[in-house]
Write a protein that holds these residues in place. Sequence first.
Motif, mmCIF file in Angstrom:
data_model
loop_
_atom_site.group_PDB
_atom_site.id
_atom_site.type_symbol
_atom_site.label_atom_id
_atom_site.label_comp_id
_atom_site.label_asym_id
_atom_site.label_seq_id
_atom_site.Cartn_x
_atom_site.Cartn_y
_atom_site.Cartn_z
ATOM 1 N N GLN A 5 28.967 23.042 45.114
ATOM 2 C CA GLN A 5 27.559 23.986 45.344
ATOM 3 C C GLN A 5 26.482 23.146 44.906
ATOM 4 O OE1 GLN A 5 28.653 25.717 47.227
ATOM 5 N NE2 GLN A 5 28.374 27.644 46.391
ATOM 6 N N PRO A 7 23.214 23.763 46.014
ATOM 7 C CA PRO A 7 22.295 24.636 46.880
ATOM 8 C C PRO A 7 20.772 23.997 46.886
ATOM 9 C CG PRO A 7 22.546 25.699 44.606
ATOM 10 C CD PRO A 7 22.998 24.285 44.525
ATOM 11 N N GLY A 10 19.588 22.686 50.433
ATOM 12 C CA GLY A 10 20.184 23.644 51.644
ATOM 13 C C GLY A 10 19.544 25.033 51.350
ATOM 14 N N SER A 11 19.130 25.563 50.576
ATOM 15 C CA SER A 11 18.608 27.022 50.605
ATOM 16 C C SER A 11 17.209 26.695 50.883
ATOM 17 C CB SER A 11 18.696 27.581 49.375
ATOM 18 O OG SER A 11 18.105 26.770 48.171
ATOM 19 N N ARG A 14 17.138 26.283 54.676
ATOM 20 C CA ARG A 14 17.420 27.520 55.432
ATOM 21 C C ARG A 14 16.028 28.365 55.386
ATOM 22 N NH1 ARG A 14 22.912 30.626 55.188
ATOM 23 N NH2 ARG A 14 23.253 28.715 56.772
ATOM 24 N N SER A 39 24.971 23.630 59.153
ATOM 25 C CA SER A 39 25.488 24.993 58.284
ATOM 26 C C SER A 39 25.997 24.515 57.110
ATOM 27 C CB SER A 39 26.552 25.560 59.175
ATOM 28 O OG SER A 39 27.057 26.538 58.561
ATOM 29 N N GLN A 40 26.860 23.481 56.832
ATOM 30 C CA GLN A 40 27.097 23.090 55.828
ATOM 31 C C GLN A 40 26.043 22.706 54.660
ATOM 32 O OE1 GLN A 40 29.978 20.255 57.324
ATOM 33 N NE2 GLN A 40 31.704 21.331 56.972
ATOM 34 N N GLU A 42 23.025 23.681 54.766
ATOM 35 C CA GLU A 42 22.400 24.570 54.025
ATOM 36 C C GLU A 42 22.956 25.424 53.136
ATOM 37 O OE1 GLU A 42 21.072 27.166 57.281
ATOM 38 O OE2 GLU A 42 19.573 25.665 57.983
ATOM 39 N N ARG A 43 24.251 25.398 53.154
ATOM 40 C CA ARG A 43 25.196 26.114 52.178
ATOM 41 C C ARG A 43 25.579 25.311 50.866
ATOM 42 N NH1 ARG A 43 30.036 27.989 55.008
ATOM 43 N NH2 ARG A 43 29.314 26.375 56.485
#
Lengths: 115, 115
Positions: A5, A7, A10-11, A14, A39-40, A42-43
């Motif tokens: 994680q 994030p 990524g976040s 997003r 997708s991966q 951003e997460r």
Amino acid sequence: MRTPQLPDVGSFIREQRERSALSIRKLAEMTGVSNPYLSQIERGIRRPSAKILRSIAEALAIRTETLYERAGLLDPVEAPGVRLAIAQDMTLTASQKQALMEIYKSFITNDQEDS
Amino acid sequence: MRTPQLPDVGSFIREQRERSALSIRKLAEMTGVSNPYLSQIERGIRRPSAKILRSIAEALAIRTETLYERAGLLDPVEAPGVRLAIAQDMTLTASQKQALMEIYKSFITNDQEDS
DNA sequence: CATGACTGCTAATAAATGCAAGCAGTATGC
DNA sequence: GCATACTGCTTGCATTTATTAGCAGTCATG
């Protein structure tokens, strides 16, 4: 016990993508990056290379340096000029300074580098 | 038909390393990067990640942005202020301007970001 | 000569990046 | 109901990054 994680970048990506009302697939098309990988990213599951970050920044009209900073690839660069000036201004109240600083920060994180 | 040869960052790193009178192994120890990989990077065989470039920059006392620019990870940032001022100065001769510019360029490529 | 300490480079392997193909869910139109 | 188009996500695989182990060559010291 490994919780990958990451994030942070990524976040942020997003947020910026949704702010631009873009789907993952649309952004994928613009950047040339595959949609599952976006997708991966951003997460926070995968850690994108600088090259990928660069194309994302370009598509989202974000400064490349900003994304690099978020990804830990670059130390956040101080912009002491404006920040210092605001902090030292005698005619502003504390909350006014805070508001001004927020606006300023939103500018430097979103503004693209003028070519 | 693949000619990987990406000598740009590599040769620059090699120059800076030799300038500091460091062996590949010594630099490897300082950066935490393996010595064979450094060798391959300098010869342009492999394309190092931003993370690797960052640790190399730190060890060689080069600005991280400079190495990123050399690697094509960042657009070269113009510093028009000093350059323009030198160019437009009426009291300098052409050769003086040239000399001054050289010194200035050596500073911005070699100076590390002050922590 | 031999031993040890250097120099840089090659080969084989582990790990991560990034992509193509495909799956579930929702909304719109026929 | 059924097809079509969209949303995002999971799986499996090719490619690349980066490491550990080891090889050839040079130089100094015993």
